[in-house]
Design an enzyme around this catalytic site. Structure first.
Site, PDB file in Angstrom:
ATOM      1  N   THR A  62      -8.726  -5.670   3.905  1.00 50.77           N
ATOM      2  CA  THR A  62      -8.634  -4.806   2.733  1.00 50.77           C
ATOM      3  C   THR A  62      -9.585  -5.379   1.699  1.00 50.77           C
ATOM      4  OG1 THR A  62      -6.312  -4.235   3.150  1.00 50.77           O
ATOM      5  CG2 THR A  62      -7.139  -3.914   0.911  1.00 50.77           C
ATOM      6  N   GLU A 118     -10.387   3.800   3.434  1.00 52.86           N
ATOM      7  CA  GLU A 118      -9.461   4.492   2.545  1.00 52.86           C
ATOM      8  C   GLU A 118      -9.830   4.108   1.125  1.00 52.86           C
ATOM      9  OE1 GLU A 118      -5.509   5.308   5.254  1.00 52.86           O
ATOM     10  OE2 GLU A 118      -5.421   3.677   3.786  1.00 52.86           O
ATOM     11  N   ASP A 159       0.851  -1.189   0.000  1.00 46.71           N
ATOM     12  CA  ASP A 159       0.000   0.000   0.000  1.00 46.71           C
ATOM     13  C   ASP A 159       0.886   1.237   0.000  1.00 46.71           C
ATOM     14  OD1 ASP A 159      -2.486   1.287   0.026  1.00 46.71           O
ATOM     15  OD2 ASP A 159      -2.375   1.605   2.182  1.00 46.71           O
ATOM     16  N   ARG A 203      -0.092  15.115  13.411  1.00 41.48           N
ATOM     17  CA  ARG A 203       1.133  15.760  13.903  1.00 41.48           C
ATOM     18  C   ARG A 203       0.979  17.276  13.884  1.00 41.48           C
ATOM     19  NH1 ARG A 203       2.748  12.320   9.979  1.00 41.48           N
ATOM     20  NH2 ARG A 203       3.384  14.057   8.639  1.00 41.48           N
ATOM     21  N   TYR A 205       1.291   5.674  -0.511  1.00 38.90           N
ATOM     22  CA  TYR A 205       0.843   6.883   0.204  1.00 38.90           C
ATOM     23  C   TYR A 205       1.072   8.047  -0.742  1.00 38.90           C
ATOM     24  CZ  TYR A 205       0.509   9.710   4.581  1.00 38.90           C
ATOM     25  OH  TYR A 205       0.147  10.569   5.593  1.00 38.90           O
ATOM     26  N   ASP A 238      -9.095   0.143   1.776  1.00 39.53           N
ATOM     27  CA  ASP A 238      -8.144  -0.321   2.784  1.00 39.53           C
ATOM     28  C   ASP A 238      -8.632   0.167   4.154  1.00 39.53           C
ATOM     29  OD1 ASP A 238      -5.867  -1.705   3.560  1.00 39.53           O
ATOM     30  OD2 ASP A 238      -4.629   0.084   3.537  1.00 39.53           O
ATOM     31  N   GLU A 298     -10.353  12.475   7.272  1.00 43.93           N
ATOM     32  CA  GLU A 298     -10.278  13.806   6.669  1.00 43.93           C
ATOM     33  C   GLU A 298     -11.663  14.440   6.543  1.00 43.93           C
ATOM     34  OE1 GLU A 298      -7.287  13.646   3.140  1.00 43.93           O
ATOM     35  OE2 GLU A 298      -8.024  11.606   3.489  1.00 43.93           O
ATOM     36  N   THR A 345      -4.652   6.308  -0.119  1.00 41.55           N
ATOM     37  CA  THR A 345      -5.900   7.053  -0.118  1.00 41.55           C
ATOM     38  C   THR A 345      -5.881   8.152  -1.177  1.00 41.55           C
ATOM     39  OG1 THR A 345      -6.078   6.656   2.244  1.00 41.55           O
ATOM     40  CG2 THR A 345      -7.489   8.350   1.321  1.00 41.55           C
ATOM     41  N   ARG A 395      -8.212   3.974  13.101  1.00 42.29           N
ATOM     42  CA  ARG A 395      -7.351   5.131  13.312  1.00 42.29           C
ATOM     43  C   ARG A 395      -6.807   5.222  14.734  1.00 42.29           C
ATOM     44  NH1 ARG A 395      -5.811   6.287   8.278  1.00 42.29           N
ATOM     45  NH2 ARG A 395      -7.586   6.756   6.916  1.00 42.29           N
ATOM     46  N   GLU A 434      -9.126   3.720  -2.517  1.00 41.31           N
ATOM     47  CA  GLU A 434      -7.873   3.588  -3.244  1.00 41.31           C
ATOM     48  C   GLU A 434      -8.092   2.894  -4.588  1.00 41.31           C
ATOM     49  OE1 GLU A 434      -4.596   2.112  -0.980  1.00 41.31           O
ATOM     50  OE2 GLU A 434      -5.380   2.839   0.929  1.00 41.31           O
ATOM     51  N   GLN A 459      -4.069   2.698  14.885  1.00 41.74           N
ATOM     52  CA  GLN A 459      -2.983   3.198  14.045  1.00 41.74           C
ATOM     53  C   GLN A 459      -2.198   4.313  14.734  1.00 41.74           C
ATOM     54  OE1 GLN A 459      -4.386   5.009  10.429  1.00 41.74           O
ATOM     55  NE2 GLN A 459      -2.344   5.449   9.648  1.00 41.74           N
ATOM     56  N   TYR A 510       1.816   3.440  15.108  1.00 39.19           N
ATOM     57  CA  TYR A 510       2.486   3.612  13.813  1.00 39.19           C
ATOM     58  C   TYR A 510       3.893   4.179  13.901  1.00 39.19           C
ATOM     59  CZ  TYR A 510       2.011   8.707  13.166  1.00 39.19           C
ATOM     60  OH  TYR A 510       2.128  10.072  13.252  1.00 39.19           O
ATOM     61  N   HIS A 559      -3.862  14.043   0.707  1.00 35.01           N
ATOM     62  CA  HIS A 559      -4.138  13.137   1.827  1.00 35.01           C
ATOM     63  C   HIS A 559      -2.997  13.165   2.837  1.00 35.01           C
ATOM     64  CE1 HIS A 559      -5.354   9.643   4.131  1.00 35.01           C
ATOM     65  NE2 HIS A 559      -4.197   9.066   3.867  1.00 35.01           N
ATOM     66  N   LYS A 578      -4.268  -1.602  10.145  1.00 35.21           N
ATOM     67  CA  LYS A 578      -4.572  -1.747   8.725  1.00 35.21           C
ATOM     68  C   LYS A 578      -4.776  -3.206   8.306  1.00 35.21           C
ATOM     69  CE  LYS A 578      -3.496   2.609   7.416  1.00 35.21           C
ATOM     70  NZ  LYS A 578      -4.330   3.513   6.612  1.00 35.21           N
TER      71      LYS A 578
END
Length: 415
Positions: free
Chosen positions: A261, A203, A132, A148, A134, A237, A362, A348, A241, A205, A244, A248, A139, A257
């Site tokens: 899927t 997600e 997968d 963050r 990114y 996917d 989001e 995503t 959260r 995708e 995660q 992560y 996104h 994750k």
């Protein structure tokens, strides 16, 4: 555009301009998944191509010598056919178009058409490895701001390489498979706690299915993307959260994750997307040589996300920063071998507007801005019983539309 004799095919997103591949069993049959042989009416798993609201039984076509593929289309999955390579994929596609457009073949082919309403669609190929990526700058920037705050939106490496991770191939499931809410560790003010995820997400995708394998140590340059990739499928996917966010750092996604899927049951061959390639966004700074493309192209796919029947988002795939060819080149630049059935996903897909994002993280800005569905209910993340449907289309020849099927899943309570 070529006229098809199958009822409803002309003007359909699943006319002869599309012809996606899948696998099916006749509804109510007694066969088991992966069972070779047997009649589709008796439940044996068979390969098919969608045309309008029918499935063309490919085993029946090859058994009747209407298509010659060395027996690859008589198998219960696409695995053997995927390994044959571009020349054979093109030959078979051209032959299927002939069978469905030339009236002289109608008497022989028509009995091989099974109404979609009479089949169960199953996983069409054996997933080798699952990667997968990114690759949406929008996104990645949104997630950076949510996860963050106060730090740079993108990590220093983001514009230099397609970031990705290896997922869990064993939990890639076909559309329609129920999704059990995962359990795991989550952060709390009192320390880590264990239990069902309270921030279950999606997600949206796009996935790419590898056909021709490579040897360990080989690299696939950007110009050889179409030599190895058979086609495209839609991907959801699913993501927990809260799990995660706790796990992560420093190694990336894991249990948040790997629980499920979902993929569409239809694999759209690259040839069907010849008219959907468009210039990809400019990359700055310039990429390293192995990521350079002679013509940097992305796919103009229009995605729609529905939450319990409410359209909540329309992510545009054409804006992805990293292209499918760059992703494959990066995946193999260290000499990692490709296997037939490998699946790699775009990551995503999100656009610049809130109604173009491909995740509910989001859409609700980390759960702080609930959205209202058409039934009047409000949501931040997925609740038990919720259903998500992701569909997509692409431009085809002479103004036609290419349908990419759908990927759907309903959330079940944690076990």
């Amino acid at each position: 555009m070529t006229t098809c004799w199958v009822p409803g095919a002309d003007g359909s997103p699943y006319g002869v301009q599309t012809l996606p591949y899948g696998a099916f069993r006749h509804s109510g049959g007694a066969g088991s998944p992966g069972e070779p042989g047997g009649s589709s009416r008796a439940g044996g798993q068979r390969l098919g191509v969608r045309i309008a609201d029918f499935v063309l039984d490919l085993r029946g076509a090859e058994d009747a010598d209407l298509i010659l593929a060395g027996g690859a289309l008589c198998q219960p999955t696409l695995d053997e056919f995927l390994a044959l390579g571009r020349a054979q994929w093109t030959t078979v596609r051209r032959r299927i178009v002939e069978l469905l457009t030339e009236s002289e073949h109608r008497a022989a082919v028509e009995p091989l058409l099974v109404p979609l309403a009479q089949v169960d669609l199953v996983m069409p190929f054996t997933v080798g490895d699952y990667v997968d990526f990114y690759s949406s700058e929008q996104h990645a920037s949104n997630v950076g701001q949510i996860f963050r705050p106060g730090q740079p939106l993108l990590t220093p490496n983001w514009r230099h390489l397609p970031i990705g991770y290896h997922g869990r191939a064993g939990t890639v499931v076909v559309s329609g498979t129920p999704i059990v809410r995962p359990c795991g560790q989550r952060r709390s003010s009192a320390g880590p706690v264990f239990g069902p995820s309270g921030r279950l997400d999606i997600e949206a995708e796009v996935g790419f299915v590898v056909g021709v394998p490579t040897r360990l140590g080989d690299r696939v340059p950007t110009g050889r993307f179409a030599d190895h990739v058979f086609g495209v499928t839609l991907v959801n996917d699913w993501s927990a959260r809260d799990i995660q966010a706790w796990e992560y750092q420093p190694l990336g996604p894991f249990l948040g994750k790997s629980f499920a899927t979902s993929v569409s049951p239809w694999i759209v061959p690259l040839e069907a997307l010849d008219h959907a390639w468009v210039p990809a966004p400019e990359q700055d700074p310039p990429v390293l040589d192995y990521l350079v493309e002679s013509a940097r192209l992305g796919l103009d796919l229009s995605i729609v996300v529905e939450w319990n029947g409410t359209k909540v988002s329309a992510p545009p795939f054409a804006g992805m920063y990293w292209t499918p060819a760059q992703q494959l080149a990066h995946l193999t630049v260290n000499g990692a071998a490709l296997r037939t059935g490998d699946l790699y996903a775009s990551g995503t897909v999100s656009g610049a507007r809130r109604d173009q994002v491909g995740s509910f993280l989001e859409l609700t800005w980390g759960g702080t801005e609930p959205i209202k569905l058409d039934d009047g209910s409000e949501r931040t993340f997925l609740e038990d019983g919720d259903t998500v449907v992701i569909t997509a289309t692409a431009p085809g020849p002479a103004g036609a539309t290419i349908g990419l099927g759908e990927v759907t899943g309903t959330v079940l309570p944690a076990s």
